[in-house]
Design an enzyme around this catalytic site. Structure first.
Site, PDB file in Angstrom:
ATOM      1  N   CYS A  77      -2.126   4.912  -5.253  1.00 16.59           N
ATOM      2  CA  CYS A  77      -2.871   4.075  -4.311  1.00 16.59           C
ATOM      3  C   CYS A  77      -3.023   2.734  -5.002  1.00 16.59           C
ATOM      4  CB  CYS A  77      -4.227   4.681  -3.976  1.00 16.59           C
ATOM      5  SG  CYS A  77      -5.292   3.583  -3.025  1.00 16.59           S
ATOM      6  N   THR A 110       0.865  -1.171   0.000  1.00 17.40           N
ATOM      7  CA  THR A 110       0.000   0.000   0.000  1.00 17.40           C
ATOM      8  C   THR A 110       0.901   1.219   0.000  1.00 17.40           C
ATOM      9  OG1 THR A 110      -1.465   1.352   1.389  1.00 17.40           O
ATOM     10  CG2 THR A 110      -0.188  -0.331   2.498  1.00 17.40           C
TER      11      THR A 110
END
Length: 231
Positions: A197, A83
């Site tokens: 992202c 992430t």
């Protein structure tokens, strides 16, 4: 082949993509029966998301360091935080373990520079777009000029990530919204755009942008395959 340790579950939608990309990358390099040696520590993202929005970054650092140490103890030779946002504590995680942590921003920036771009738009969570841990690394280590969306566009990008993409929801309306955000980044001077992202690649495709898109999930996984097979 080195063992890859994945700190995932943030969200599992993108972690599943990491697993697919790692195995596909190893198979492409070594042959049809080859697959990646990897370990996955998968968080309950609802707990992580709550701490993020409370601003409890210290508590999140404790959890990330614990996961990294568990993966190292289980035999991981290299670590990935699956992430972008949780790279906010990448330095603390790296300091707590004896194996290398591959920072997601670095292979992305290297690919951007190799393509000849210097001014780059950044999409991600509000934390990634607004705080300096990610933009600062791109600027200070790699010499990139980073542009982020305006206030309203940042709120839209963040909302779609947390309300839809982490739950695997992909809608035409949200794709159109992202297209508009990307177009405004390009109008502001962005020569290319980072999908900063790991869930955005579920929504946005190359044809949604007038400039090249750099998918951090794919580039991070590619770097991990290279590290696992090096030497």
């Amino acid at each position: 082949m080195r063992m890859i340790g994945l700190i995932g579950g943030m969200s599992w939608e993108s972690s599943a993509e990491y697993y697919r990309l790692l195995n596909q990358g190893v198979r492409d390099r070594l042959g049809p029966t080859a697959s990646a040696r990897c370990l996955l520590w998968s968080f309950d993202f609802s707990e992580i998301e709550a701490l993020q929005h409370r601003g409890d970054w210290a508590g999140l650092s404790v959890r990330m360091i614990d996961a990294a140490r568990r993966l190292e103890a289980a035999g991981a030779d290299v670590l990935l935080i699956c992430t972008n946002t949780m790279h906010r504590m990448a330095d603390e995680v790296q300091a707590a373990v004896g194996v290398p942590l591959l920072h997601i921003a670095d292979p992305t920036a290297e690919r951007i520079k190799a393509a000849g771009y210097r001014t780059i738009g950044l999409l991600g969570t509000a934390f990634t777009m607004e705080q300096d841990f990610y933009k600062g690394r791109l600027a200070e280590r790699h010499g990139l000029n980073v542009i982020v969306p305006g206030d309203a566009d940042r709120a839209t990008v963040h909302r779609i990530i947390y309300d839809e993409l982490v739950a695997g929801q992909v809608t035409a309306d949200s794709r159109d919204a992202y297209r508009g955000v990307i177009a405004r980044l390009v109008a502001a001077g962005a020569e290319a755009v980072i999908l900063g992202c790991t869930e955005i690649m579920l929504l946005v495709r190359p044809e949604d942008s007038a400039v090249p898109l750099f998918d951090t999930t794919a580039l991070h996984a590619e770097a991990a395959v290279g590290a696992a097979l090096a030497g």
